[in-house]
Design a protein around this motif. Structure first.
Motif, PDB file in Angstrom:
ATOM      1  N   ASP A  78      31.387  45.879  34.578  1.00 33.18           N
ATOM      2  CA  ASP A  78      31.980  44.545  34.596  1.00 33.18           C
ATOM      3  C   ASP A  78      32.551  44.292  35.993  1.00 33.18           C
ATOM      4  OD1 ASP A  78      33.437  42.222  34.392  1.00 33.18           O
ATOM      5  OD2 ASP A  78      34.468  42.802  32.548  1.00 33.18           O
ATOM      6  N   THR A  80      33.904  41.749  37.124  1.00 30.17           N
ATOM      7  CA  THR A  80      34.934  40.707  37.132  1.00 30.17           C
ATOM      8  C   THR A  80      36.336  41.257  36.909  1.00 30.17           C
ATOM      9  OG1 THR A  80      34.836  40.195  34.760  1.00 30.17           O
ATOM     10  CG2 THR A  80      33.241  39.072  36.209  1.00 30.17           C
ATOM     11  N   GLN A 116      26.394  36.116  39.706  1.00 32.61           N
ATOM     12  CA  GLN A 116      27.584  35.389  39.252  1.00 32.61           C
ATOM     13  C   GLN A 116      27.323  34.536  38.012  1.00 32.61           C
ATOM     14  OE1 GLN A 116      31.149  35.393  40.279  1.00 32.61           O
ATOM     15  NE2 GLN A 116      30.855  34.616  38.205  1.00 32.61           N
ATOM     16  N   TRP A 119      28.193  35.899  34.517  1.00 32.64           N
ATOM     17  CA  TRP A 119      29.578  36.225  34.172  1.00 32.64           C
ATOM     18  C   TRP A 119      30.419  34.948  34.109  1.00 32.64           C
ATOM     19  CZ3 TRP A 119      30.451  41.092  32.697  1.00 32.64           C
ATOM     20  CH2 TRP A 119      29.510  42.053  33.058  1.00 32.64           C
ATOM     21  N   ASP A 121      33.725  34.859  34.349  1.00 26.39           N
ATOM     22  CA  ASP A 121      34.800  34.994  35.335  1.00 26.39           C
ATOM     23  C   ASP A 121      34.210  35.314  36.705  1.00 26.39           C
ATOM     24  OD1 ASP A 121      36.907  34.612  33.469  1.00 26.39           O
ATOM     25  OD2 ASP A 121      36.675  36.685  32.792  1.00 26.39           O
ATOM     26  N   PRO A 122      34.962  35.059  37.762  1.00 29.30           N
ATOM     27  CA  PRO A 122      34.455  35.354  39.108  1.00 29.30           C
ATOM     28  C   PRO A 122      34.225  36.854  39.326  1.00 29.30           C
ATOM     29  CG  PRO A 122      36.436  33.989  39.212  1.00 29.30           C
ATOM     30  CD  PRO A 122      36.276  34.428  37.787  1.00 29.30           C
ATOM     31  N   ILE A 123      33.156  37.189  40.007  1.00 27.47           N
ATOM     32  CA  ILE A 123      32.900  38.577  40.409  1.00 27.47           C
ATOM     33  C   ILE A 123      33.898  38.932  41.507  1.00 27.47           C
ATOM     34  CG2 ILE A 123      31.262  40.081  41.624  1.00 27.47           C
ATOM     35  CD1 ILE A 123      29.015  38.723  40.057  1.00 27.47           C
TER      36      ILE A 123
END
Length: 174
Positions: A78, A80, A116, A119, A121-123
């Motif tokens: 993950d 993020t 990106q 996901w 949420d931001p990486i």
């Protein structure tokens, strides 16, 4: 041959996937990114060394494209979560890519952009210049293949392998 140095939580997980990837010639688990020379696993686990657990993945580009190696990286952890992968918490478990030259830096940043959308949420994966890599102790090398019955392998690594297999089965040897 090309080598990417990648950190995505515990190096056992990355090692397990890349060891079974077609075109990968070697995977070496190690430590980098900190100030302490020749750190030990025990020192790394304190979170005080600044080092990350990483793998140096050497692969043959005529067999597997670098984009596949990088995209597999973003599927198996993950990217993020800052300084954590599941129950593994601390800067030693950060998501990080260490580049050896401008070409690798460009490839790493492109991989982040490409992944990106997968996901919500931001990486937060760091992209930084490669530093000296200290190989981890011998018992960390090829950990999963030597101990697949260990609880961590069963509970943490097997689901990551299954996730990679779902998307990249054609690139796996096992």
């Amino acid at each position: 041959m090309k080598t990417f140095v990648l950190g995505g939580g515990c190096f056992w997980c990355l090692d397990a996937v890349y060891q079974m990837t077609r075109g990968v010639e070697s995977v070496v688990s190690g430590y980098t990114g900190g100030a302490l020379p020749n750190p030990t696993y025990e020192q790394i686990c304190t979170g005080m060394t600044g080092h990350a657990e990483v793998v140096a993945v050497t692969f043959d580009e005529s067999i597997i494209p670098e984009e596949i190696i990088l995209d597999m990286f973003f599927v198996q952890h993950d990217p993020t979560t800052l300084n954590r992968q599941g129950h593994d918490v601390g800067t030693q478990y950060r998501s990080v890519m260490y580049f050896s030259d401008a070409e690798q830096e460009t490839a790493f940043r492109a991989a982040i952009e490409r992944n990106q959308p997968l996901w919500a949420d931001p990486i937060v994966t760091e992209v930084t210049a490669q530093e000296k890599i200290y190989p981890a102790e011998h018992y960390h090398q090829d950990f999963y293949a030597q101990r697949p019955e260990v609880g961590y392998c069963q509970v943490i690594i097997n689901p990551k392998i299954a996730k990679v297999r779902k998307h990249y089965a054609a690139w796996l040897t096992a």
